[in-house]
Design an enzyme around this catalytic site. Structure first.
Site, mmCIF file in Angstrom:
data_model
loop_
_atom_site.group_PDB
_atom_site.id
_atom_site.type_symbol
_atom_site.label_atom_id
_atom_site.label_comp_id
_atom_site.label_asym_id
_atom_site.label_seq_id
_atom_site.Cartn_x
_atom_site.Cartn_y
_atom_site.Cartn_z
ATOM 1 N N LYS A 167 -1.756 9.257 -0.198
ATOM 2 C CA LYS A 167 -2.308 9.881 1.004
ATOM 3 C C LYS A 167 -3.828 9.726 1.009
ATOM 4 O O LYS A 167 -4.437 9.775 -0.054
ATOM 5 C CB LYS A 167 -1.947 11.364 1.054
ATOM 6 N N HIS A 286 13.316 3.141 1.887
ATOM 7 C CA HIS A 286 12.879 4.226 2.763
ATOM 8 C C HIS A 286 13.774 4.251 3.998
ATOM 9 O O HIS A 286 14.233 3.207 4.453
ATOM 10 C CB HIS A 286 11.415 4.038 3.176
#
Length: 471
Positions: A167, A286
């Site tokens: 992040k 994912h």
């Protein structure tokens, strides 16, 4: 023509509603939740689904006489009421295996969730579950490595694996991205991860990211003495570009790559899985875009079906939600599709949403990945729910630590090892969670600060897609 041909239109249930049919072991079985238009009988709606997802069309055609329609047609053999829902019902349909190309999840889904979902006789339609016969499973490639091989490659045993998403997920340069990877891995994580939408944007081209990540991994391995990895997302706009990125990751000595299997597509995913097995690479999957397909309780495809299809198409790790974090998913439903990812045989269990027995034979299992809005206070519940064969990924729960990502990683590692130790000693993790974590925090300032930081953070929203069980 040797047989009489009657042109015209007849009701679907005259051909495709067969309540006396006993499914064969070789049949592919499907359970649909159907909501028909007002006034249309259940049998007609269910038969229409069977017809439109197999051999049927809207009118009788002469060319049916050129084949054995009775052999190839899908058959609705059972209808059940949905508990608590007067509008909908379950339709159980059996398909002969010869309707599907061997090893092709793409072909199966094209039939089962193709044009039939736009059928006017239906208000809503949802594919709840599929029973894949062993003959079809044996034709599929499956996970390129599986749980045991991944543990052997990474030399990590006896506990869940620990990871985090980098992040901010977009906007970092390649060098700064690599720095964050290094901080997390040296702090104690096993893996770091590209987020689903980081590919090769102007602020960070993929080659640049791969090189700096490889440098971070090698440096953290030297410092910690542990094998480390980063899920390098090779999802691209063409298959050729995807394979180029995968090859470069291999050249750099990286152990694992990543694919967005729904947006990338099942055909691309199966091809990439085959490449990974041939080239000794692990494959992280994912599920970006899944909620568009699976979240509505009456329309779409349930995630347990997507999870089954992914195990057949190929992947070593798959995101499954967290139960306790920010994403949709109740406990029993999540446990149901975790079983489908990992076990060799999963019995029918409506309390977990499994409508059929599913025999996986010798097909390797897939690590369940818990990711999305989790932090150290969730660790006892996560270890209890997901068990050892899982990856617990803390993004904001790592980088949001007041002392930085390395401290956040250390806090998560200490919390995980404290929970595993307590579990192995026979303690009840969820009932004793506070005592276990607070005791561990006395010996880890990083964990103590994390416990204080996240103590008020909860995601207490009701689940939208609930199990259809009688109260």
């Amino acid at each position: 023509m040797s047989k009489k041909y009657d042109a015209g239109v007849k009701e679907y249930r005259d051909t495709y509603w067969t309540p006396d049919y006993v499914p064969l072991d070789t049949d592919l079985l499907a359970c649909f939740k159907c909501t028909g238009q007002e006034g249309v009988p259940k049998e007609e709606v269910a038969a229409a689904v069977a017809a439109e997802s197999s051999t049927g069309t809207w009118s009788t055609v002469w060319s049916e006489l050129l084949t054995d329609l009775d052999f190839y047609k899908g058959r609705c053999y059972r209808i059940e009421d949905v508990p608590g829902d007067k509008e909908s019902f379950y339709a159980f349909i059996a398909y002969p295996l010869d309707l599907f190309e061997e090893g092709s999840i793409t072909n199966v889904l094209t039939s089962l969730v193709g044009n039939v979902f736009g059928f006017k006789a239906l208000r809503h339609l949802r594919l709840e579950d599929i029973r894949f016969p062993m003959a079809f499973i044996k034709s599929c490639y499956g996970p390129p490595n599986g749980i045991q091989v991944e543990r052997d490659r990474m030399n990590k045993y006896g506990r869940p694996l620990l990871g985090c998403t980098i992040k901010p997920k977009l906007g970092l340069s390649g060098k700064n991205y690599g720095r964050v990877v290094y901080e997390c891995l040296r702090g104690g994580l096993d893996f770091t991860k590209d987020d689903e939408n980081i590919n090769s944007q102007p602020f960070q081209r993929w080659q640049n990211r791969f090189e700096f990540v490889a440098e971070a991994i090698k440096l953290s391995e030297q410092e910690t003495g542990e094998r480390k990895g980063h899920y390098l997302n090779v999802t691209a706009n063409t298959p050729e570009e995807m394979y180029e990125r995968a090859e470069f990751a291999k050249e750099l000595g990286m152990p694992i790559i990543m694919h967005d299997f729904i947006t990338g597509g099942f055909t691309a995913n199966t091809g990439l899985s085959k490449w990974c097995r041939k080239n000794g690479m692990l494959l992280h999957i994912h599920r970006a875009m899944h909620a568009v397909i699976d979240r509505h309780p009456k329309h779409g495809i349930h995630f347990r079906v997507l999870a089954k299809c992914l195990r057949l198409s190929g992947g070593d790790q798959l995101h499954t939600g967290t139960v306790v974090g920010k994403l949709e998913g109740d406990r029993q439903t999540t446990l149901g599709y975790i079983d489908q990812l990992r076990e060799s045989f999963v019995p029918e269990d409506r309390s977990r949403g499994n409508f059929f027995d599913q025999d996986w034979g010798s097909m390797p299992g897939v690590f369940a990945v818990a990711s999305g809005g989790i932090h150290v206070w969730h660790m006892p519940a996560l270890v209890t729910i997901f068990g050892d064969d899982s990856v617990l990924q803390f993004g904001g729960g790592t980088h949001g630590h007041p002392w930085g990502s390395a401290a956040g990683a250390a806090a998560n590692r200490v919390a995980l090892e404290a929970c595993v130790k307590a579990r192995n000693a026979g303690r009840h993790l969820e009932k004793e969670s506070r005592d276990i974590l607070m005791e561990a925090g006395k010996h880890s300032p990083e964990l103590a600060i994390a416990l204080e930081t996240w103590k008020e953070i909860k995601f207490e929203f009701d689940t939208v897609d609930k199990l259809d069980v009688q109260n």
